[in-house]
Every structure is written in structure tokens, then in C-alpha cells.
Design a protein around this motif. Structure first.
Motif, PDB file in Angstrom:
ATOM      1  N   UNK A  67      -0.403  13.267   0.980  1.00 33.60           N
ATOM      2  CA  UNK A  67       0.667  12.262   1.367  1.00 33.60           C
ATOM      3  C   UNK A  67       1.538  12.924   2.510  1.00 33.60           C
ATOM      4  N   UNK A  68       2.848  13.341   3.339  1.00 33.04           N
ATOM      5  CA  UNK A  68       3.250  13.134   4.593  1.00 33.04           C
ATOM      6  C   UNK A  68       4.499  14.234   3.714  1.00 33.04           C
ATOM      7  N   UNK A  69       4.550  15.568   4.973  1.00 36.88           N
ATOM      8  CA  UNK A  69       5.667  16.275   4.420  1.00 36.88           C
ATOM      9  C   UNK A  69       7.235  15.482   4.427  1.00 36.88           C
ATOM     10  N   UNK A  81       0.679  -1.362  -0.005  1.00 38.31           N
ATOM     11  CA  UNK A  81      -0.031  -0.235  -0.104  1.00 38.31           C
ATOM     12  C   UNK A  81       1.183   1.350  -0.279  1.00 38.31           C
ATOM     13  N   UNK A  82       2.045   1.035   0.396  1.00 41.00           N
ATOM     14  CA  UNK A  82       2.608   2.339   0.417  1.00 41.00           C
ATOM     15  C   UNK A  82       3.041   3.366  -0.798  1.00 41.00           C
ATOM     16  N   UNK A  83       3.374   2.405  -1.671  1.00 43.52           N
ATOM     17  CA  UNK A  83       2.860   2.460  -3.606  1.00 43.52           C
ATOM     18  C   UNK A  83       2.409   4.050  -3.405  1.00 43.52           C
ATOM     19  N   UNK A  84       1.065   3.756  -2.793  1.00 44.63           N
ATOM     20  CA  UNK A  84      -0.261   4.320  -3.506  1.00 44.63           C
ATOM     21  C   UNK A  84      -0.812   5.608  -3.564  1.00 44.63           C
ATOM     22  N   UNK A  85      -0.379   6.474  -2.018  1.00 41.39           N
ATOM     23  CA  UNK A  85      -0.852   7.579  -1.801  1.00 41.39           C
ATOM     24  C   UNK A  85       0.532   8.732  -2.456  1.00 41.39           C
ATOM     25  N   UNK A  86       1.311   8.199  -3.330  1.00 38.45           N
ATOM     26  CA  UNK A  86       2.101   9.203  -3.820  1.00 38.45           C
ATOM     27  C   UNK A  86       1.948   9.184  -5.485  1.00 38.45           C
ATOM     28  N   UNK A  87       1.268   7.548  -5.831  1.00 44.25           N
ATOM     29  CA  UNK A  87       1.136   7.905  -6.940  1.00 44.25           C
ATOM     30  C   UNK A  87      -0.003   8.391  -7.654  1.00 44.25           C
TER      31      UNK A  87
END
Ligand code: OVV
Length: 402
Positions: free
Chosen positions: A225-227, A95-101
Motif C-alpha cells: 500500500x502507499x504511505x 480496484x481501489x479497495x483491493x490493496x488495503x483489503x
């Protein structure tokens, strides 16, 4: 080191696909690889390889079995420390890929690009008009490299100073997906300097108040996404957005310079510019290869890739697989190239592809309007890179339209 579990009944090749001989012209090796079978062992690096469209496509869409998080180069992040902090997009899995994508897909999506279209079309026309002051020039340098460098860094919002670092950084990055050969060693001397510069451009206060960079930081403000993630997402733009489009444009310019009938067709039907670019991406495959890592024992064509092992996907071989494409070596505007894997496929498929197509369309439409004929005017020179199929020099002669 674990002992090799390579089954003895697997076809093996001792060829080094990253040797200068293969990089100069990979087509012969690619045909051998495809014909050897759906899965081949490369003894030089003790990795598995696939060259046929069916298996490459299947691997690209099966991210559960073929992970990216252990790196998409030869280096296996399970055992080796990456040379730079891994990309949150390219070198990550759900799941780590998904927010930046999701954030980047929106920022680089067709809707967002509508604002750039008019400006890029006009800029391409100005560049082409200026280049046509001469009837002989280097299309790789004066068009393919010049145009992305005019529009893309501005669109991201980085300062002018240091932009000459973009191509050398990308060149090294794409070399570093391969083995630590002479190409990587040549680049190692400048890695610290180039990485330092690229990383510095990702800071919020260095980026312009509008542009893709600012959009990424605004996504962090919203909590999408986070800072901590924001600068690394900007880094992906600067990593993947320049060399790829430069060599994609060089590919389509070379294709037209060597296919005069196709050039005349584009001149009659400039709406084919986008198809022409995708056909050139299929035909030349500017990004030739990426690796995946097996998350479990995977069956491919009746053979097994053991858990944890690297698999090299030959996008360029798949894009010319006669099992999938009719007359695959022909550059032909009549075909539908849209299923090519030159941009990948599935979850990781090129997030910048709409930018690439817009750059290509702008340049090709301007050229189609202003250039009657284009042909090679001297010896072409390849640029060798462990991942990219690239041109160093494309001398052309044009007859301007009256
Ligand atoms: C597709 C690609 C190539 C190189 C770098 C990256 C992505 C990145 O995300 O940094």
C-alpha cells in the motif's frame, strides 16, 4: 433535487427505522419489512430497503451493482461531502479497495492471530477471575466492554493515553451512517476532539514497534500500500474494531444469561464457544444495517432501484428471516449459523471477524470454566445507536463453579 422515481406499485413504509422506538426493539418493524416484500420504499428518507435474507445476501455479493464507494450510510457521497475522509476499505470499491483489503486480511488472518491466542486466553481468564470477586456485576461494562479494551488497543499498538476515546468515537461513527438525528447531534460536539485523537494514533511514530499498526506501516515499506494509505488503514482498525466486538460480546452474554439450557450445553462442550458467538451475531446482529448505492437501474424482486439511489440492507432482519432460518428467534447452539450476514458477505465481509471470534472464544471459555450459572439480576438497558444493536447495562448474577 431530482424528482422521486419511486414506482407507485412498490410497497411503502412510513416508519422511521432510526427512531428510538424501533431502536429499542427493531424485531416488529423487521418482520413488517420482510413481509411487505423483497423491496420496500422508506418514505421517511426516500430510500429503498430490503429485509429478506435472499435479497440482502444477493446485494452483499454483487458489489458491481451495489457500490460502497458512495458511502455505506444514508449520505450519498455523489452529492454530499463525507464527514471524514472515506475509509479505504468500507467506503471503497474495486480496484481501489483491493490493496488495503489484501494487506489487512493477511495481518488479521487466522495464521497471524495464532501468536495472540495463548495470551488472550490467559488474559480473559484473569479478567473473569477478578470480576468473579462479586457474584453480581454488569456484564456489559465489566466483561463485554472491558475485555476488548484490555486486548485490542495493545494488539494494534496504540499508547495507553486517551483510550477512553475509542468507544465514543466508534459510537458516533456508527451513528453517522444513519440520518442526522438527535443521536448524531449529541455526538457532533466531540467529533473534532475524538477524530483528532484517533487520527493522531495512526502515525507511525505513535504506534508501538510491533502490532497490527506496525504491520500496516511495514506493508507500506514493501509497497503493498502507499504511505498515504497506511494511516487510514490503521484508522479502520480503530473505527471498526472496538464497539463492534463490545456489542457482539454483550449479545452473546445476554443470550446465555437468558438461555440457561444453552449455558449448560456450553459448559459441557466449550468447543462450541465459536459457534455460540456466531449464533449470537446472527440472533442479535450487533451491526444492524448498512447502505449501498445503485450503480445502474437494478432489478430486485421484479421492481427497480434507479441508478444512484440508496438501498438500506437490514442485516438484522435477514438474520431472522423465517424464509431462511428455522425458528429464527431462538438462540440455539444446535444450528449452523455460519451463513448469517451479521459480518456481511462477499468482498467487504468483516476483515476482523477472526479477531472477534478469538476474543469471544477467550471470554466464553474462561466463563464456562468458572461460572456454573448466569442469570439476569435486574433491569437491562439498551444503548441506542443508528447502526449498532447495543446494551448499556446487563446486570447479572452468577454462581461460581466450585
Ligand atoms: C466495518 C467498518 C465500520 C466502521 C468503520 C470502518 C469499517 C472503517 O473502515 O473505517
Amino acid at each position: 433535487m431530482t424528482t422521486t422515481l419511486t414506482p407507485s406499485d412498490l410497497p411503502t413504509s412510513a416508519v422511521d427505522p432510526f427512531s428510538h422506538e424501533v431502536l429499542e426493539d427493531p424485531t416488529g418493524f423487521q418482520a413488517e419489512l420482510r413481509d411487505a416484500g423483497p423491496l420496500v420504499h422508506l418514505s421517511r428518507y426516500d430510500v429503498f430497503a430490503m429485509g429478506r435474507y435472499e435479497q440482502v445476501h444477493a446485494a452483499l455479493i454483487d458489489w458491481q451493482s451495489f457500490q460502497s464507494g458512495a458511502g455505506v450510510g444514508l449520505s450519498n457521497f455523489r452529492f454530499e461531502k463525507p464527514w471524514r475522509p472515506p475509509s479505504l476499505l468500507l467506503e471503497a470499491d474495486p480496484p481501489r479497495h483491493d490493496a488495503p483489503r489484501a494487506v489487512l486480511s493477511k495481518i488479521l488472518g487466522p495464521l497471524a492471530l495464532r501468536k495472540l491466542r495463548e495470551h488472550w486466553m490467559a488474559d480473559a481468564d484473569r479478567l473473569v477471575a477478578r470480576v468473579l470477586a462479586e457474584t453480581e456485576f454488569d456484564a456489559a461494562r465489566d466483561l463485554a466492554a472491558a475485555f476488548p479494551l484490555r486486548v485490542f488497543p495493545d494488539a494494534v499498538g496504540i499508547p495507553q493515553e486517551g483510550r477512553e476515546n475509542l468507544l465514543p468515537y466508534g459510537d458516533h461513527l456508527f451513528n453517522a451512517f444513519g440520518p442526522p438525528n438527535d443521536l448524531v447531534e449529541q455526538g457532533n460536539g466531540r467529533v473534532a476532539e475524538l477524530s483528532g485523537w484517533v487520527n493522531a494514533q495512526c502515525a507511525r511514530d505513535v504506534l508501538a514497534p510491533t502490532g497490527f499498526g506496525a504491520d500496516i506501516w511495514a506493508a507500506a515499506d514493501r509497497g503493498d500500500i502507499t504511505f498515504e494509505q497506511a494511516p487510514l488503514v490503521v484508522r479502520s482498525l480503530l473505527s471498526a474494531g472496538v464497539d463492534t466486538t463490545v456489542h457482539g460480546l454483550a449479545a452473546v452474554l445476554y443470550a446465555f444469561a437468558t438461555h440457561p439450557d444453552q449455558w449448560q450445553r456450553l459448559r459441557r462442550e466449550p468447543t462450541l464457544a465459536r459457534v455460540a458467538f456466531d449464533e449470537a451475531v446472527r440472533w442479535e446482529s450487533p451491526v444492524q444495517t448498512f447502505f449501498r448505492t445503485a450503480t445502474t437501474d437494478i432489478e430486485v424482486g421484479g421492481k427497480t432501484v434507479p441508478d444512484g439511489r440508496k438501498i438500506l440492507m437490514f442485516l438484522g432482519a435477514a438474520n431472522r428471516d423465517p424464509r431462511r432460518w428455522e425458528n429464527p428467534d431462538a438462540f440455539d447452539l444446535s444450528r449452523d449459523p455460519s451463513a448469517h450476514v451479521g459480518f456481511g458477505m462477499g468482498l467487504h465481509q468483516c476483515v476482523g471477524q477472526h479477531i472477534a471470534r478469538l476474543e469471544a472464544e477467550a471470554l466464553l471459555v474462561a466463563l464456562a470454566r468458572r461460572v456454573e450459572t448466569i442469570e439476569l439480576a435486574g433491569a437491562t438497558r439498551r444503548h441506542h445507536n443508528n447502526t449498532l444493536r447495543a446494551w448499556e447495562s446487563l446486570p447479572v448474577r452468577v454462581r461460581p463453579a466450585r
